[in-house]
Design a protein around this motif. Structure first.
Motif, short mmCIF file in Angstrom:
data_model
loop_
_atom_site.label_atom_id
_atom_site.label_comp_id
_atom_site.label_asym_id
_atom_site.label_seq_id
_atom_site.Cartn_x
_atom_site.Cartn_y
_atom_site.Cartn_z
N ALA A 61 0.83 -1.19 0.00
CA ALA A 61 0.00 0.00 0.00
C ALA A 61 0.87 1.25 0.00
CB ALA A 61 -0.91 0.00 1.23
N ASN A 62 0.35 2.31 -0.60
CA ASN A 62 1.08 3.56 -0.61
C ASN A 62 1.00 4.22 0.75
OD1 ASN A 62 1.82 3.54 -3.34
ND2 ASN A 62 -0.18 4.32 -3.96
N ALA A 63 2.12 4.78 1.19
CA ALA A 63 2.09 5.55 2.42
C ALA A 63 1.14 6.71 2.21
CB ALA A 63 3.49 6.06 2.76
N GLY A 64 0.25 6.91 3.15
CA GLY A 64 -0.73 7.97 3.01
C GLY A 64 -2.12 7.44 2.81
N VAL A 110 8.68 -1.94 12.83
CA VAL A 110 9.47 -1.98 11.60
C VAL A 110 9.24 -0.67 10.85
CG1 VAL A 110 9.90 -3.18 9.43
CG2 VAL A 110 9.26 -4.48 11.46
N GLU A 111 10.26 0.17 10.79
CA GLU A 111 10.16 1.42 10.04
C GLU A 111 10.50 1.12 8.58
OE1 GLU A 111 11.17 5.23 11.78
OE2 GLU A 111 12.14 4.18 13.45
N ASN A 112 9.47 0.85 7.82
CA ASN A 112 9.64 0.46 6.42
C ASN A 112 9.73 1.71 5.55
OD1 ASN A 112 9.53 -0.51 3.83
ND2 ASN A 112 7.60 -1.61 4.06
N ASN A 113 10.98 2.15 5.26
CA ASN A 113 11.15 3.32 4.40
C ASN A 113 11.47 2.92 2.96
OD1 ASN A 113 13.91 2.68 4.34
ND2 ASN A 113 14.45 4.18 5.91
N ARG A 114 11.24 1.64 2.64
CA ARG A 114 11.25 1.10 1.27
C ARG A 114 12.62 0.77 0.69
NH1 ARG A 114 6.04 3.81 -1.68
NH2 ARG A 114 4.87 4.23 0.21
N ILE A 129 0.56 -0.04 8.95
CA ILE A 129 -0.07 1.27 9.02
C ILE A 129 0.67 2.33 8.21
CG2 ILE A 129 -1.01 0.80 11.32
CD1 ILE A 129 1.18 2.73 12.41
N ASP A 130 -0.01 3.45 7.98
CA ASP A 130 0.57 4.61 7.31
C ASP A 130 1.44 5.37 8.29
OD1 ASP A 130 1.13 6.97 5.99
OD2 ASP A 130 -0.94 7.72 6.04
N VAL A 155 5.35 0.12 10.04
CA VAL A 155 5.00 1.51 9.82
C VAL A 155 5.59 1.95 8.49
CG1 VAL A 155 5.03 3.82 10.83
CG2 VAL A 155 5.06 1.82 12.32
N GLN A 156 4.73 2.16 7.51
CA GLN A 156 5.19 2.50 6.17
C GLN A 156 5.54 3.98 6.09
OE1 GLN A 156 2.14 1.07 3.50
NE2 GLN A 156 2.99 -0.99 3.53
N THR A 157 6.81 4.25 5.86
CA THR A 157 7.30 5.62 5.87
C THR A 157 8.23 5.84 4.68
OG1 THR A 157 8.38 7.28 7.28
CG2 THR A 157 9.19 5.00 7.47
#
Length: 330
Positions: A2-5, A182-186, A216-217, A246-248
């Motif tokens: 999913a897209n962050a946001g 998990v800070e998922n910054n891609r 989550i976003d 946490v998608q960041t």
């Protein structure tokens, strides 16, 4: 992925006071990191330096949900976590510059700062290390029965490390009060997560151990606070660990030596324009009737704190050579 946001429209509401607090704390992190980047370019800061610009909503939202006594442990992208924990900007910047007024007396640098007073247990340069360390902190909490929860942050790249899963197993077995974030910054250094992870839904990574997870976003501070509050309730009630993905997104390179050529300028610009965590809060405050002058004063106050921290770091003395022999275990 999913897209962050996504899902921001359904985000929990903040009071005006919540929004103002979130804005100030995220701005402090961003302005501090921008200044750290400048000082690195000037040669004031040496060694490794990983900036948190773009990811501010993760740690600020988590801190807003946490209560007094809860501990934070993270990896090497750690300045934001220190500031959110209430550590003094002067001490953090002085440590970056290797000066005696730093939190580790100038001997730790960017990746190795601690504050027992503020319940911040590092800053760790070893990939994946926050997981077992944070679980150890949680074990101490369980042993003392003090009701505190250990919040443990690491990146999506670190989530592929073996020690993380050994930790998941023991944390679940002993029902430790720990939240794995998990800070998922891609991008793990320069590798997109799709090239390194067979399962890119990191919230599922704890399922084999019976650890509940949620994706989550991470660009919306309201979403982060609500999700972390839910996870804290779970862990504090004795049910054991909880996993949050946490998608960041980080705007800068992995570290100061990374030109970040593995992604397009358009991608970064789109994230800045459409999902910036600070701009989201600013726009909501303006829509709520808060004047532009109020917001400008917050930014000016934050810039003053950061400027004073930079001046302190540049003018502070280097550690005495005798410090080579202090705080060393043999």
């Amino acid at each position: 992925m999913a897209n962050a946001g996504e899902g921001a429209s359904a985000a929990p509401s903040f009071t005006r006071e919540d929004e103002l607090r979130a804005l100030r704390e995220m701005l402090l992190i961003r302005r501090f990191e921008e200044k750290a980047g400048q000082l690195y370019g000037m040669g004031v800061i040496a060694g490794f330096c990983h900036l948190y610009i773009g990811q501010e909503a993760v740690v600020v939202g988590a801190k807003m949900a946490a209560r007094e006594g809860d501990e934070f442990t993270t990896s090497y992208r750690d300045h934001g976590h220190m500031l959110a924990s209430g550590m003094d900007a002067k001490g953090v910047m002085a440590e970056l510059a290797g000066k005696r007024g730093g939190y580790s007396k100038g001997k730790g640098g960017s990746m190795h700062m601690f504050s027992q007073e503020k319940k911040f247990f590092g800053g760790h340069g070893i990939v994946g290390a926050p997981a077992p360390i944070g679980a150890g902190v949680a074990f101490a909490n369980a042993y003392r029965g003090d009701g505190a929860v250990s919040l443990t942050f690491f990146g999506e790249g670190a989530a592929n490390q073996g020690q993380v899963y050994e930790t998941f197993n023991i944390a679940a077995l002993w029902k430790l009060p720990v939240i794995f974030v998990v800070e998922n910054n891609r991008y793990a250094m320069g590798t997109a997560l799709t090239r390194a992870a067979a399962q890119t839904d990191f919230a599922m990574r704890g399922a084999a151990f019976g650890i509940p997870g949620k994706q989550i976003d991470g660009m919306d501070v309201r979403v982060v606070r609500a999700a972390v509050a839910e996870a804290l309730d779970w862990a504090r009630s004795g049910k054991g660990p909880y996993l949050l993905e946490v998608q960041t997104y980080r705007y800068r390179g992995h570290s100061m030596s990374d030109p970040a050529k593995y992604r397009s300028k358009e991608e970064v610009q789109r994230m800045r324009e459409e999902h910036d965590p600070i701009e989201q809060v600013r726009l909501r405050l303006l829509a709520d009737g808060v004047g532009e002058d109020v917001l400008k004063k917050i930014d000016a106050d934050v810039r003053k704190i950061v400027a004073e921290a930079a001046d302190f770091a540049m003018n502070d003395k280097e550690p005495d050579p005798s410090e080579l022999y202090t705080d060393v275990l043999a």
